[in-house]
Structures are given as structure tokens and as C-alpha cells.
Design a protein around this motif. Structure first.
Motif, PDB file in Angstrom:
ATOM      1  N   ASP A   1       3.122  23.873   4.281  1.00  0.00           N
ATOM      2  CA  ASP A   1       2.002  24.216   3.390  1.00  0.00           C
ATOM      3  C   ASP A   1       2.378  24.157   1.918  1.00  0.00           C
ATOM      4  OD1 ASP A   1       0.593  24.858   5.642  1.00  0.00           O
ATOM      5  OD2 ASP A   1       1.001  27.000   5.498  1.00  0.00           O
ATOM      6  N   LEU A   2       3.611  23.818   1.655  1.00  0.00           N
ATOM      7  CA  LEU A   2       4.148  23.970   0.309  1.00  0.00           C
ATOM      8  C   LEU A   2       3.351  23.236  -0.772  1.00  0.00           C
ATOM      9  CD1 LEU A   2       6.378  25.799  -0.183  1.00  0.00           C
ATOM     10  CD2 LEU A   2       7.984  23.904  -0.210  1.00  0.00           C
ATOM     11  N   GLU A   3       2.882  22.057  -0.415  1.00  0.00           N
ATOM     12  CA  GLU A   3       2.071  21.259  -1.342  1.00  0.00           C
ATOM     13  C   GLU A   3       0.925  22.072  -1.940  1.00  0.00           C
ATOM     14  OE1 GLU A   3       0.766  17.740  -2.338  1.00  0.00           O
ATOM     15  OE2 GLU A   3       2.758  18.299  -2.999  1.00  0.00           O
TER      16      GLU A   3
ATOM     17  N   VAL B   1       6.795  29.705  -5.737  1.00  0.00           N
ATOM     18  CA  VAL B   1       7.842  29.073  -4.933  1.00  0.00           C
ATOM     19  C   VAL B   1       9.190  29.195  -5.646  1.00  0.00           C
ATOM     20  CG1 VAL B   1       8.619  26.832  -4.042  1.00  0.00           C
ATOM     21  CG2 VAL B   1       6.206  27.489  -3.858  1.00  0.00           C
TER      22      VAL B   1
ATOM     23  N   LEU C   1       6.724  20.203  -8.211  1.00  0.00           N
ATOM     24  CA  LEU C   1       6.183  21.551  -8.012  1.00  0.00           C
ATOM     25  C   LEU C   1       5.754  22.173  -9.332  1.00  0.00           C
ATOM     26  CD1 LEU C   1       8.624  23.055  -5.383  1.00  0.00           C
ATOM     27  CD2 LEU C   1       6.243  22.473  -5.038  1.00  0.00           C
TER      28      LEU C   1
ATOM     29  N   SER D   1       6.900  25.702   5.219  1.00  0.00           N
ATOM     30  CA  SER D   1       7.290  24.505   4.458  1.00  0.00           C
ATOM     31  C   SER D   1       6.206  23.434   4.522  1.00  0.00           C
ATOM     32  CB  SER D   1       8.632  23.972   4.939  1.00  0.00           C
ATOM     33  OG  SER D   1       8.591  23.845   6.324  1.00  0.00           O
TER      34      SER D   1
ATOM     35  N   ASP E   1       3.862  26.473  -7.861  1.00  0.00           N
ATOM     36  CA  ASP E   1       5.310  26.450  -8.084  1.00  0.00           C
ATOM     37  C   ASP E   1       5.840  27.777  -8.586  1.00  0.00           C
ATOM     38  OD1 ASP E   1       3.890  25.924 -10.477  1.00  0.00           O
ATOM     39  OD2 ASP E   1       5.768  25.414 -11.441  1.00  0.00           O
TER      40      ASP E   1
ATOM     41  N   PRO F   1      10.502  29.516  -1.025  1.00  0.00           N
ATOM     42  CA  PRO F   1       9.125  29.720  -0.580  1.00  0.00           C
ATOM     43  C   PRO F   1       9.022  30.730   0.558  1.00  0.00           C
ATOM     44  CG  PRO F   1       9.930  27.534   0.050  1.00  0.00           C
ATOM     45  CD  PRO F   1      10.977  28.150  -0.802  1.00  0.00           C
TER      46      PRO F   1
ATOM     47  N   GLN G   1       0.838  25.375  -2.458  1.00  0.00           N
ATOM     48  CA  GLN G   1       1.186  26.632  -3.138  1.00  0.00           C
ATOM     49  C   GLN G   1       1.616  26.375  -4.572  1.00  0.00           C
ATOM     50  OE1 GLN G   1       0.051  28.894  -1.436  1.00  0.00           O
ATOM     51  NE2 GLN G   1      -0.018  27.750   0.482  1.00  0.00           N
TER      52      GLN G   1
ATOM     53  N   TYR H   1       5.614  31.550   2.754  1.00  0.00           N
ATOM     54  CA  TYR H   1       4.996  30.219   2.834  1.00  0.00           C
ATOM     55  C   TYR H   1       5.691  29.373   3.888  1.00  0.00           C
ATOM     56  CZ  TYR H   1       3.091  31.368  -1.801  1.00  0.00           C
ATOM     57  OH  TYR H   1       2.454  31.961  -2.854  1.00  0.00           O
TER      58      TYR H   1
END
Ligand SMILES: C[S@@+](CC[C@H](N)C(=O)[O-])C[C@H]1O[C@@H](n2cnc3c(N)ncnc32)[C@H](O)[C@@H]1O
Length: 323
Positions: free
Chosen positions: A79-81, A88, A262, A77, A85, A70, A83, A75
Motif C-alpha cells: 500500500d506504500l504508494e 513513511v 516518496l 508494503s 512520505d 512504514p 501513503q 502500513y
């Protein structure tokens, strides 16, 4: 609505009984055209590499596949939810048989099917792109870019996901196309600059417009990128309705899998009907617009031209100073 349900049921039944999916092609002519396009694409094999040895080339490709990074896209970490997949985790786009090895793409043979369908639906010849300056928008891992180059185009490809832009550039360089293919890690919205204006004869814009939060602005940027006399080929996920409607999806819909895996597919914003897409293209300035639902592919295909420089209605634009 009822007719569409019947068509879907018939296709499902046919698949169950025969095991064969309906052809994705618009006509037998399109299927024949796909064979020619596949042959054109077959130049991109390891025995045609320039300045790189086949083993190093294969390693460079294979070491990217499925890598989760990511940070490469900037990105955080936390905020990953939020973004997708696809940005990522590295996922290959279109099928590619490199000879010494092959990579299966998530979209299979789509680069070839798309081009064949555009040609059949809008009466374009396989010479349509030869010698032309073409902007390929949202190139993913380069299937469409390489195909356009094989058809004789000079291509500028833009792609908002940096890892895919760098992969497409790597492929172009490895096949000796550095002088004819330039890949820029840019969002379409960053193409609203003088460097992109009136520079292209054709814009190739499949598989992207429904991923955009602001399709009208994007279409206007692409209109501005064309020279007078140029054309645009658009393909989109959409809705099979006569009325000029868009369905809003947004980023919160998980179509398949789980957020934990993801596997988010809900990064489609506006899903247009053919007439909605046609209206957007006309608002952006395009003329001679044709937009239709291509049932077998379950997608909208559209074509338009820039016949003269026309102004855009300025009311409520998110980019007020767009030319
Ligand atoms: C579904 S893929 C389509 C790839 C290829 N054009 C095709 O039709 O097979 C969409 C691509 O557009 C890219 N994309 C999405 N939004 C973009 C934007 N704002 N600017 C540039 N590329 C974008 C995505 O990263 C992805 O690579």
C-alpha cells in the motif's frame, strides 16, 4: 484575484532584487514577540537535560532522522504508494538548537512564527497559556508542544504518526516535563471520548485542519474538548478568497518530487478560505470567531471561543452520535 497576483509578483521581485523574503510576521510587534518566544524555547538545550546524558540524548534523536519505516505506522508494503512520505520516512519538524547539536526542521522557525503571529493578530499576551490545560493537536516532533510548556501550559499533545508522538514524549521526558506534558499517539478523531471532553482551557490547532478528511467533525471534537470559557487557535493552508470556498486537493496530487522518491505532498484535503473556515468553526459551536488571511505567511489564521454548550446541526454528520 488581480490584487493577489500583483502582491505575489511584488514579493517575488523584492526577493530577486534584495534576496530577502518578505517578513513572515504580522507586525513589528509580532517580530519582537518572536524574540521573546525564542528565548523561552532556548531552555531546551542539552545542559538542561534530566535523567539522560547528552551523548545518549543526541544519539536517540539523530538515529531517528530520515529512517524509512512504514511498518511503524502499520502500513503494508503493497500500500506504500498510497501513503504520505512524511509518515513513511522520519522528518524533523521545527528547528531546534539543542546546544551540543542542532537539528534543522522542515518547517524552520515556524513554531515561533506561528505563536508570535497568533498573539499579534488576536491580541493575546505571552501569558495567555500560563497555568492552562492546553490540547496541542498534530504536534509533529514537538516544537509547538515544548513552546507551549515553556509558556507555562500543561499540555496534552496528540499526533496520529506514532514515531512523532514518541519523539515528542521523549523530548518532554528528557527535559523533565513528564508531569506537565502528556503525548498520546492518537488521531484527532480518536479524541471523541469522555476522557477528552471539557478537559481543556485552550486548543492549539495550527497546520492540521487542511490535512483532515472531515474538518467539521474534527472541529466539533475540539469544541467538545473545551471547557466553557475556553478558546481555539487555528492556522491553516488555504485559499485567499473572500467567498466561503474550499479547494479540494486529495492524495493524488504530487506537488513536488516524484512518487518514486516518496516525495508526495498531496495529502491536503480541503483548503479553506478564511470565511469558509469561520463558517466551519461556527457550525462546530464556536463564537466570537475571527478568521483572516495572513498574506506574508500565505495562510489562514483563526480564533474562536466556547462561550456556552451549543448543539450541532445533526443533518448528514459522518459521526451521527457525536455530542
Ligand atoms: C504540518 S504538521 C503541523 C505541525 C505543528 N502543529 C505546526 O503547526 O507546526 C501537521 C501535523 O498534524 C499531524 N496530523 C495530521 N492529521 C492528523 C490527525 N487526524 N490527528 C492527529 N494528528 C494529525 C501530522 O502527522 C503532522 O504531524
Amino acid at each position: 484575484m488581480f490584487a493577489r497576483r500583483i502582491r505575489r509578483l511584488t514579493a517575488r521581485l523584492r526577493r530577486r532584487v534584495t534576496g530577502i523574503a518578505a517578513s513572515p510576521f504580522a507586525s513589528p510587534a509580532a517580530a519582537a514577540c518572536a524574540d521573546t518566544l525564542r528565548q523561552a524555547f532556548a531552555v531546551y538545550r542539552t545542559d538542561r537535560l534530566v535523567g539522560i546524558e547528552a551523548g545518549a540524548f543526541a544519539h536517540a534523536i539523530q538515529s531517528r532522522l530520515d529512517v524509512v519505516d512504514p511498518g511503524a505506522e502499520g502500513y503494508r508494503s503493497e500500500d506504500l504508494e498510497q501513503q504520505r512520505d512524511f509518515s513513511v520516512k522520519f522528518r524533523w519538524g521545527h528547528d531546534h538548537d539543542f546546544g551540543a547539536f542542532a537539528v534543522a526542521g522542515e518547517m524552520g522557525d515556524r513554531h515561533v512564527e506561528l505563536m508570535a503571529n497568533f498573539m499579534a493578530l488576536f491580541g493575546l499576551s505571552s501569558e495567555h497559556f500560563r497555568g492552562k490545560d492546553v490540547l496541542d493537536v498534530g504536534c509533529w516532533t514537538g516544537g509547538t508542544t515544548l513552546l507551549l510548556a515553556a509558556l507555562g501550559a500543561n499540555v496534552v499533545a496528540v499526533e496520529e504518526v506514532r514515531k512523532y508522538a514518541s519523539t515528542t514524549q521523549f523530548l518532554a521526558t528528557s527535559f523533565g516535563l513528564a508531569g506537565r506534558v502528556e503525548v498520546r499517539p492518537l488521531s484527532i478523531y480518536s479524541c471523541n471520548t469522555t476522557a477528552f471532553r471539557t478537559r481543556f482551557d485552550s486548543v492549539y490547532f495550527p497546520g492540521v485542519v487542511y490535512h483532515l478528511s472531515d474538518p467539521l467533525i474534527a472541529l466539533r471534537i475540539l469544541y467538545n474538548a473545551l471547557r466553557v470559557g475556553g478558546d481555539i487557535l487555528v492556522e491553516s493552508a488555504g485559499i485567499d478568497l473572500e467567498a466561503p470556498y474550499c479547494r479540494f486537493d486529495g492524495s493524488r496530487i504530487v506537488h513536488k518530487g516524484t512518487r518514486e522518491a516518496l516525495n508526495r505532498a498531496g495529502w491536503n484535503w480541503f483548503m479553506p478560505s478564511p470565511s469558509a473556515l469561520a463558517r466551519m468553526m461556527q457550525e462546530a459551536g464556536f463564537t466570537d470567531v475571527q478568521s483572516l488571511w495572513h498574506g506574508p505567511a500565505g495562510r489562514v489564521f483563526a480564533y474562536g471561543r466556547k462561550t456556552s454548550p451549543v448543539a450541532i446541526c445533526r443533518a448528514g454528520l459522518s459521526v451521527p452520535d457525536i455530542p
